[in-house]
Design a protein around this motif. Sequence first.
Motif, PDB file in Angstrom:
ATOM      1  N   SER A  49       0.813  -1.216   0.000  1.00 38.13           N
ATOM      2  CA  SER A  49       0.000   0.000   0.000  1.00 38.13           C
ATOM      3  C   SER A  49       0.849   1.270   0.000  1.00 38.13           C
ATOM      4  N   GLY A  50       2.175   1.120  -0.002  1.00 39.50           N
ATOM      5  CA  GLY A  50       3.051   2.270   0.019  1.00 39.50           C
ATOM      6  C   GLY A  50       3.451   2.721   1.407  1.00 39.50           C
ATOM      7  N   GLY A  51       3.134   1.922   2.427  1.00 45.00           N
ATOM      8  CA  GLY A  51       3.467   2.271   3.801  1.00 45.00           C
ATOM      9  C   GLY A  51       4.647   1.470   4.315  1.00 45.00           C
ATOM     10  N   ILE A  52       4.890   1.580   5.595  1.00 44.08           N
ATOM     11  CA  ILE A  52       5.954   0.846   6.270  1.00 44.08           C
ATOM     12  C   ILE A  52       5.558   0.714   7.735  1.00 44.08           C
ATOM     13  N   ASP A  53       6.009  -0.354   8.364  1.00 49.13           N
ATOM     14  CA  ASP A  53       5.704  -0.565   9.782  1.00 49.13           C
ATOM     15  C   ASP A  53       6.967  -1.009  10.501  1.00 49.13           C
ATOM     16  N   LEU A  54       7.576  -0.073  11.218  1.00 46.90           N
ATOM     17  CA  LEU A  54       8.797  -0.352  11.952  1.00 46.90           C
ATOM     18  C   LEU A  54       8.533  -0.878  13.360  1.00 46.90           C
ATOM     19  N   SER A  55       7.269  -0.999  13.727  1.00 47.82           N
ATOM     20  CA  SER A  55       6.937  -1.344  15.107  1.00 47.82           C
ATOM     21  C   SER A  55       6.576  -2.801  15.310  1.00 47.82           C
ATOM     22  N   VAL A  56       6.650  -3.622  14.253  1.00 49.08           N
ATOM     23  CA  VAL A  56       6.151  -4.996  14.359  1.00 49.08           C
ATOM     24  C   VAL A  56       6.873  -5.794  15.442  1.00 49.08           C
ATOM     25  N   GLY A  57       8.197  -5.656  15.534  1.00 49.08           N
ATOM     26  CA  GLY A  57       8.940  -6.398  16.544  1.00 49.08           C
ATOM     27  C   GLY A  57       8.565  -5.988  17.950  1.00 49.08           C
TER      28      GLY A  57
ATOM     29  N   THR B 241      12.393  -8.651  25.296  1.00 50.82           N
ATOM     30  CA  THR B 241      13.333  -8.665  24.174  1.00 50.82           C
ATOM     31  C   THR B 241      12.814  -9.461  22.980  1.00 50.82           C
ATOM     32  N   ASN B 242      11.628 -10.033  23.085  1.00 48.57           N
ATOM     33  CA  ASN B 242      11.052 -10.787  21.972  1.00 48.57           C
ATOM     34  C   ASN B 242      10.871  -9.882  20.749  1.00 48.57           C
ATOM     35  N   GLY B 243      10.977 -10.499  19.587  1.00 48.86           N
ATOM     36  CA  GLY B 243      10.727  -9.746  18.358  1.00 48.86           C
ATOM     37  C   GLY B 243      11.832  -8.781  17.986  1.00 48.86           C
ATOM     38  N   ASN B 244      13.017  -8.960  18.556  1.00 48.30           N
ATOM     39  CA  ASN B 244      14.116  -8.047  18.260  1.00 48.30           C
ATOM     40  C   ASN B 244      14.484  -8.111  16.775  1.00 48.30           C
ATOM     41  N   LEU B 245      14.485  -6.965  16.107  1.00 46.99           N
ATOM     42  CA  LEU B 245      14.814  -6.825  14.693  1.00 46.99           C
ATOM     43  C   LEU B 245      13.847  -7.567  13.768  1.00 46.99           C
TER      44      LEU B 245
END
Length: 339
Positions: free
Chosen positions: A86-94, A263-267
Amino acid sequence: MTQPVSPPRDSADKVPSTNEAPAWRSLVFRADVRTLSLLGVLAALIVIGGITKPDEFLDTRNLQLVLTQASVIGVVTVGMTFVITSGGIDLSVGAIVALASVWATTVATQEYGFAGILFTAVLVGVGCGLVNGLLIAYGGMVPFIATLAMLASARGLALQITDGRTQIVSVDGILDLGERDSYVLGVPPLVMVFAVVTIIGWLVLNRTTFGRRTVAVGGNAEAARLAGIDVRRQRLYLYLLSGLCCGIAAFLLIILSGSGQNTNGNLYELDAIAAAIIGGTLLSGGRGTITGSVLGVLIFTTITNIFALNNLQSDVQQIAKGAIIVAAVLVQRRTASTT
């Protein structure tokens, strides 16, 4: 005086040449080439792993481990594929995965058993996705900034909930799913969940109006708006979907590790974005492929496994991932300039 009659136009002016391939065939051909290329890379990695560590890498338990580890980040990547398309980005998933995993494993939550942990993990993921979506779609914030703020906030809240300690899960129903006795025909439950999410994601992106709207918004948001698509609402739904995938991934991670940690989901954001990009999803939006993203996840997970078996340092793994991302983006740019 009679007007001169112009000669009839040649039929070739009306009928397109049969030698000229339709545009859709070209797109299908390029998609097939991308998929075959990714399969070739994955096959090459399997050969390398089999040569360097034949006994360890080709062991059934190790292959099951690779698929299980791919399942967690794979579910996140499915949601990320929709957002990037969709042209977006999500840096918060981790960070969302971390927050959902620790919130779902508190003592109070575990009192409600299996259903309570699952419901809490999904609810936290969707809630974070809702905040992201509202800030981006209706608050006018740039996705990079909004999700970066969510990354910092979710990580901080996860640390505050756990106080830096690991929260051990004591619910038998959760722990049993991580045991080999729960495997169905040798397939871990986490892999089956990943397969279901992948199939649903593929169907939604390729066979529904929601998927077509996602591609349209990513290709040209203004044109999509003029065509009658509610762009803001579509973007809100996409970040909700990403949050939902993070909640599911957090639940799978709880099963895999039997605990919740800040610390789960790091990177995870790096791995999900990289897998989507090398799979063929355009970073600028307008094109996405669930199949390619899944193959990208399997490639990265296999690389990590080979590095671990050969006792290579984690910093080498990160350098390799960064190089792969740069190479994939450069290939995308070159492909776009030649089409």
